[in-house]
Design a protein around this motif. Structure first.
Motif, PDB file in Angstrom:
ATOM      1  N   ALA A   1      50.046  27.669  43.769  1.00 53.56           N
ATOM      2  CA  ALA A   1      48.613  27.984  43.759  1.00 53.56           C
ATOM      3  C   ALA A   1      48.356  29.365  44.345  1.00 53.56           C
ATOM      4  O   ALA A   1      47.524  30.124  43.839  1.00 53.56           O
ATOM      5  N   GLN A   2      49.070  29.716  45.395  1.00 57.16           N
ATOM      6  CA  GLN A   2      48.915  31.043  46.003  1.00 57.16           C
ATOM      7  C   GLN A   2      49.321  32.139  45.028  1.00 57.16           C
ATOM      8  O   GLN A   2      48.628  33.154  44.900  1.00 57.16           O
ATOM      9  N   CYS A   3      50.431  31.947  44.341  1.00 63.56           N
ATOM     10  CA  CYS A   3      50.901  32.956  43.386  1.00 63.56           C
ATOM     11  C   CYS A   3      49.932  33.126  42.225  1.00 63.56           C
ATOM     12  O   CYS A   3      49.658  34.245  41.791  1.00 63.56           O
ATOM     13  N   LYS A   4      49.407  32.022  41.727  1.00 65.61           N
ATOM     14  CA  LYS A   4      48.493  32.078  40.580  1.00 65.61           C
ATOM     15  C   LYS A   4      47.142  32.689  40.945  1.00 65.61           C
ATOM     16  O   LYS A   4      46.505  33.340  40.121  1.00 65.61           O
ATOM     17  N   THR A   5      46.696  32.486  42.185  1.00 64.56           N
ATOM     18  CA  THR A   5      45.371  32.972  42.579  1.00 64.56           C
ATOM     19  C   THR A   5      45.409  34.302  43.318  1.00 64.56           C
ATOM     20  O   THR A   5      44.359  34.885  43.581  1.00 64.56           O
ATOM     21  N   ALA A   6      46.584  34.802  43.642  1.00 64.43           N
ATOM     22  CA  ALA A   6      46.711  36.041  44.424  1.00 64.43           C
ATOM     23  C   ALA A   6      45.953  37.233  43.847  1.00 64.43           C
ATOM     24  O   ALA A   6      45.333  37.985  44.599  1.00 64.43           O
ATOM     25  N   PRO A   7      45.952  37.451  42.532  1.00 65.97           N
ATOM     26  CA  PRO A   7      45.254  38.626  41.997  1.00 65.97           C
ATOM     27  C   PRO A   7      43.728  38.558  42.051  1.00 65.97           C
ATOM     28  O   PRO A   7      43.052  39.548  41.778  1.00 65.97           O
ATOM     29  N   TYR A   8      43.173  37.419  42.417  1.00 64.80           N
ATOM     30  CA  TYR A   8      41.724  37.244  42.350  1.00 64.80           C
ATOM     31  C   TYR A   8      41.041  37.635  43.652  1.00 64.80           C
ATOM     32  O   TYR A   8      41.464  37.245  44.730  1.00 64.80           O
ATOM     33  N   LYS A   9      39.956  38.398  43.501  1.00 63.66           N
ATOM     34  CA  LYS A   9      39.215  38.862  44.671  1.00 63.66           C
ATOM     35  C   LYS A   9      38.576  37.685  45.402  1.00 63.66           C
ATOM     36  O   LYS A   9      38.193  36.695  44.807  1.00 63.66           O
ATOM     37  N   GLU A  10      38.488  37.806  46.689  1.00 64.71           N
ATOM     38  CA  GLU A  10      37.862  36.822  47.576  1.00 64.71           C
ATOM     39  C   GLU A  10      38.525  35.442  47.543  1.00 64.71           C
ATOM     40  O   GLU A  10      37.909  34.451  47.916  1.00 64.71           O
ATOM     41  N   VAL A  11      39.758  35.373  47.075  1.00 65.58           N
ATOM     42  CA  VAL A  11      40.485  34.107  47.085  1.00 65.58           C
ATOM     43  C   VAL A  11      41.716  34.270  47.954  1.00 65.58           C
ATOM     44  O   VAL A  11      42.533  35.158  47.723  1.00 65.58           O
ATOM     45  N   ASP A  12      41.824  33.426  48.961  1.00 64.41           N
ATOM     46  CA  ASP A  12      42.976  33.450  49.854  1.00 64.41           C
ATOM     47  C   ASP A  12      43.373  32.010  50.136  1.00 64.41           C
ATOM     48  O   ASP A  12      42.872  31.376  51.050  1.00 64.41           O
ATOM     49  N   VAL A  13      44.259  31.488  49.291  1.00 65.39           N
ATOM     50  CA  VAL A  13      44.677  30.094  49.410  1.00 65.39           C
ATOM     51  C   VAL A  13      45.690  29.967  50.541  1.00 65.39           C
ATOM     52  O   VAL A  13      46.782  30.508  50.462  1.00 65.39           O
ATOM     53  N   GLN A  14      45.297  29.263  51.587  1.00 68.67           N
ATOM     54  CA  GLN A  14      46.168  29.039  52.735  1.00 68.67           C
ATOM     55  C   GLN A  14      46.493  27.558  52.942  1.00 68.67           C
ATOM     56  O   GLN A  14      47.435  27.222  53.643  1.00 68.67           O
ATOM     57  N   ASP A  15      45.675  26.681  52.340  1.00 71.96           N
ATOM     58  CA  ASP A  15      45.843  25.239  52.540  1.00 71.96           C
ATOM     59  C   ASP A  15      45.189  24.507  51.381  1.00 71.96           C
ATOM     60  O   ASP A  15      44.758  25.118  50.413  1.00 71.96           O
ATOM     61  N   PHE A  16      45.112  23.197  51.481  1.00 71.09           N
ATOM     62  CA  PHE A  16      44.476  22.396  50.441  1.00 71.09           C
ATOM     63  C   PHE A  16      43.110  21.871  50.866  1.00 71.09           C
ATOM     64  O   PHE A  16      42.617  20.893  50.315  1.00 71.09           O
ATOM     65  N   SER A  17      42.483  22.515  51.831  1.00 72.16           N
ATOM     66  CA  SER A  17      41.151  22.060  52.238  1.00 72.16           C
ATOM     67  C   SER A  17      40.163  23.211  52.219  1.00 72.16           C
ATOM     68  O   SER A  17      39.476  23.424  51.225  1.00 72.16           O
ATOM     69  N   ILE A  18      40.068  23.964  53.290  1.00 75.88           N
ATOM     70  CA  ILE A  18      39.067  25.029  53.421  1.00 75.88           C
ATOM     71  C   ILE A  18      39.211  26.097  52.330  1.00 75.88           C
ATOM     72  O   ILE A  18      38.213  26.608  51.831  1.00 75.88           O
ATOM     73  N   SER A  19      40.408  26.406  51.940  1.00 76.30           N
ATOM     74  CA  SER A  19      40.644  27.445  50.930  1.00 76.30           C
ATOM     75  C   SER A  19      39.973  27.130  49.594  1.00 76.30           C
ATOM     76  O   SER A  19      39.726  28.024  48.793  1.00 76.30           O
ATOM     77  N   TRP A  20      39.682  25.873  49.348  1.00 77.31           N
ATOM     78  CA  TRP A  20      39.125  25.457  48.057  1.00 77.31           C
ATOM     79  C   TRP A  20      37.644  25.109  48.142  1.00 77.31           C
ATOM     80  O   TRP A  20      37.013  24.807  47.124  1.00 77.31           O
ATOM     81  N   SER A  21      37.056  25.154  49.321  1.00 73.58           N
ATOM     82  CA  SER A  21      35.708  24.617  49.529  1.00 73.58           C
ATOM     83  C   SER A  21      34.615  25.337  48.759  1.00 73.58           C
ATOM     84  O   SER A  21      33.643  24.710  48.343  1.00 73.58           O
ATOM     85  N   ASP A  22      34.717  26.651  48.555  1.00 76.53           N
ATOM     86  CA  ASP A  22      33.636  27.348  47.846  1.00 76.53           C
ATOM     87  C   ASP A  22      33.829  27.348  46.334  1.00 76.53           C
ATOM     88  O   ASP A  22      32.960  27.790  45.595  1.00 76.53           O
ATOM     89  N   GLY A  23      34.958  26.853  45.855  1.00 79.53           N
ATOM     90  CA  GLY A  23      35.185  26.744  44.414  1.00 79.53           C
ATOM     91  C   GLY A  23      35.860  27.934  43.777  1.00 79.53           C
ATOM     92  O   GLY A  23      36.334  27.852  42.648  1.00 79.53           O
ATOM     93  N   LEU A  24      35.908  29.088  44.457  1.00 81.04           N
ATOM     94  CA  LEU A  24      36.484  30.279  43.844  1.00 81.04           C
ATOM     95  C   LEU A  24      37.983  30.130  43.569  1.00 81.04           C
ATOM     96  O   LEU A  24      38.476  30.609  42.545  1.00 81.04           O
ATOM     97  N   ALA A  25      38.699  29.475  44.451  1.00 80.25           N
ATOM     98  CA  ALA A  25      40.141  29.290  44.227  1.00 80.25           C
ATOM     99  C   ALA A  25      40.363  28.421  42.994  1.00 80.25           C
ATOM    100  O   ALA A  25      41.241  28.712  42.176  1.00 80.25           O
ATOM    101  N   LEU A  26      39.560  27.383  42.857  1.00 84.58           N
ATOM    102  CA  LEU A  26      39.671  26.527  41.680  1.00 84.58           C
ATOM    103  C   LEU A  26      39.339  27.317  40.416  1.00 84.58           C
ATOM    104  O   LEU A  26      40.040  27.219  39.407  1.00 84.58           O
ATOM    105  N   CYS A  27      38.298  28.118  40.480  1.00 84.10           N
ATOM    106  CA  CYS A  27      37.927  28.957  39.335  1.00 84.10           C
ATOM    107  C   CYS A  27      39.038  29.945  39.006  1.00 84.10           C
ATOM    108  O   CYS A  27      39.346  30.179  37.830  1.00 84.10           O
ATOM    109  N   ALA A  28      39.627  30.535  40.021  1.00 79.32           N
ATOM    110  CA  ALA A  28      40.720  31.485  39.798  1.00 79.32           C
ATOM    111  C   ALA A  28      41.905  30.793  39.147  1.00 79.32           C
ATOM    112  O   ALA A  28      42.513  31.335  38.207  1.00 79.32           O
ATOM    113  N   LEU A  29      42.230  29.616  39.607  1.00 78.55           N
ATOM    114  CA  LEU A  29      43.357  28.870  39.047  1.00 78.55           C
ATOM    115  C   LEU A  29      43.104  28.523  37.577  1.00 78.55           C
ATOM    116  O   LEU A  29      43.978  28.665  36.733  1.00 78.55           O
ATOM    117  N   ILE A  30      41.902  28.102  37.282  1.00 83.57           N
ATOM    118  CA  ILE A  30      41.561  27.780  35.895  1.00 83.57           C
ATOM    119  C   ILE A  30      41.518  29.044  35.049  1.00 83.57           C
ATOM    120  O   ILE A  30      42.061  29.089  33.944  1.00 83.57           O
TER     121      ILE A  30
END
Length: 122
Positions: free
Chosen positions: A29-58
């Motif tokens: 998940a970190q590798c796939k979302t790394a290029p996206y602005k304002e996304v910093d996946v560090q865990d499976f809780s807070i990192s996903w709370s605003d939805g941007l990490a999920l959007c980046a992954l999709i």
């Protein structure tokens, strides 16, 4: 108990660079979302709370599904809001695929009827 089953059947077979399943999934998940602005996946809780990490992954896998550059963390959208958007997008796609399959089956049926008709004439 349910979480144990989920872990057992969906996560444990994940292997990424020799890490545990959870660590491997997080690394992926970190590798796939790394290029996206304002996304910093560090865990499976807070990192996903605003939805941007999920959007980046999709967006990483289906870029035409959403315009990632128009998303804004400042709107404080929840993951549920983004998932609702995906639901609508995918359900529309499912309907189009269903119609497409029906048209294909109808065309196959008509071709079969046409061939039977020609065989009968011969």
């Amino acid at each position: 108990m349910i979480w144990t089953l989920v872990l057992c059947f969906t996560i444990t077979d994940i292997s990424e660079e020799g890490l545990s399943a959870k660590e491997g999934l997080l690394l992926w998940a970190q590798c796939k979302t790394a290029p996206y602005k304002e996304v910093d996946v560090q865990d499976f809780s807070i990192s996903w709370s605003d939805g941007l990490a999920l959007c980046a992954l999709i967006h990483c896998h289906r870029p035409k599904l959403l315009d990632y550059d128009k998303l804004d963390k400042a709107y404080e959208c929840s993951v549920m809001t983004y998932i609702a958007s995906y639901f609508h997008a995918f359900s529309t796609m499912d309907q189009a695929e269903t119609v497409s399959r029906r048209v294909e089956k109808f065309a196959e049926l008509m071709q079969s009827v046409w061939m039977s008709r020609n065989d009968y004439k011969r």
